[in-house]
Scaffold this active site. Sequence first.
Site, short mmCIF file in Angstrom:
data_model
loop_
_atom_site.label_atom_id
_atom_site.label_comp_id
_atom_site.label_asym_id
_atom_site.label_seq_id
_atom_site.Cartn_x
_atom_site.Cartn_y
_atom_site.Cartn_z
N ARG A 1 -8.00 6.12 85.10
CA ARG A 1 -6.99 6.88 85.85
C ARG A 1 -6.60 6.08 87.08
NH1 ARG A 1 -11.99 8.62 87.41
NH2 ARG A 1 -12.31 9.07 89.62
N TYR B 1 -28.57 10.08 81.53
CA TYR B 1 -28.15 9.01 82.45
C TYR B 1 -29.26 7.97 82.61
CZ TYR B 1 -26.47 6.86 86.82
OH TYR B 1 -26.04 5.98 87.78
N LYS C 1 -29.31 4.04 81.43
CA LYS C 1 -29.50 2.96 82.40
C LYS C 1 -30.71 2.08 82.03
CE LYS C 1 -26.03 3.43 85.19
NZ LYS C 1 -25.00 2.37 85.23
#
Length: 320
Positions: A37, A143, A147
């Site tokens: 975006r 998450y 990672k």
Amino acid sequence: MKDVLLILGASGQIGNELTQSLRKIYGNERVIASDIREGNADMMNSGPFELINATDKNQILQIVQKYKVTQVYLLAAMLSATAEQHPQKAWNLNINSLLAVLDLAKEKHIKQIYWPSSIAVFGPTTPKQNTPQKSVMEPSTVYGISKLAGEFWCNYYHDKYGVDVRSLRYPGIISWKSKPGGGTTDYAVDIYFSALEESKYTCFLSENTRLPMMYMDDAVNATIQLMQTASHKIKERTAYNLSAISFTPKEIALEIKKHIPEFEILYKPDFRQKIADSWPQSISDSKAREDWNWQHQFDLSSMTKDILTNLKEQRSTLKL
């Protein structure tokens, strides 16, 4: 040949400020901002910007070739709290974007990669105090799993293909320039905005939840310093522990009250409490300090003063 930098995920909390800092160092035209975006006005007006899906290797390659990019900073990611609500989407973004960029480096399209890891790689079985560089790593969040996997992909590509990829395990990052992006440590950003706007804040973590934190200025400086360090000095090719300060919601509230005496804090822990409880309370980053002379600049007191001063100035400017 002069380096040209591509920032993937430049519209995010870290990406926004890192992009502006890199443009001051390398020049506006040599730092290409990109995201899925558009960014804010400062980013869009200060240098090149491209709309890119960070999981699309061919799309990234087109931009790399267009600008003759030599370094890629891959910051696109779905953070801890948001990732728990969209696990497969988070895995796809966090891992496939990394593999796309690693492959581009393996194929010699780019020379150097920066990819951030996180203290989320640690889990409930990790030592809570002064967590060392090498420790038990059993993450309990999507998450953290992504990672940890990413760290070992980085190490693999470095060992097998000679890819110069570098990484830091960020603690909670605190900034006054951008609102939070879905992380468990985001209360420490929200609290300053609420303190000025409403003189009160309802915290989603309990009062004595201690977590490792860092002011954005230190995080940006550490990232740039790591990338500018000579390759032979980089000993950790998974990710370096990075640390600055550790505090609780109660301690940050007391610091804010020194500047805003009427400030009040309430505690209503939600699902993020379990995530926070699985993470270390303090981190040892002795390897980063030893290998490339890392040093933080801000403690809780100086950070709080700086944030509140800047937010007050920002508010008064907006009222003019």
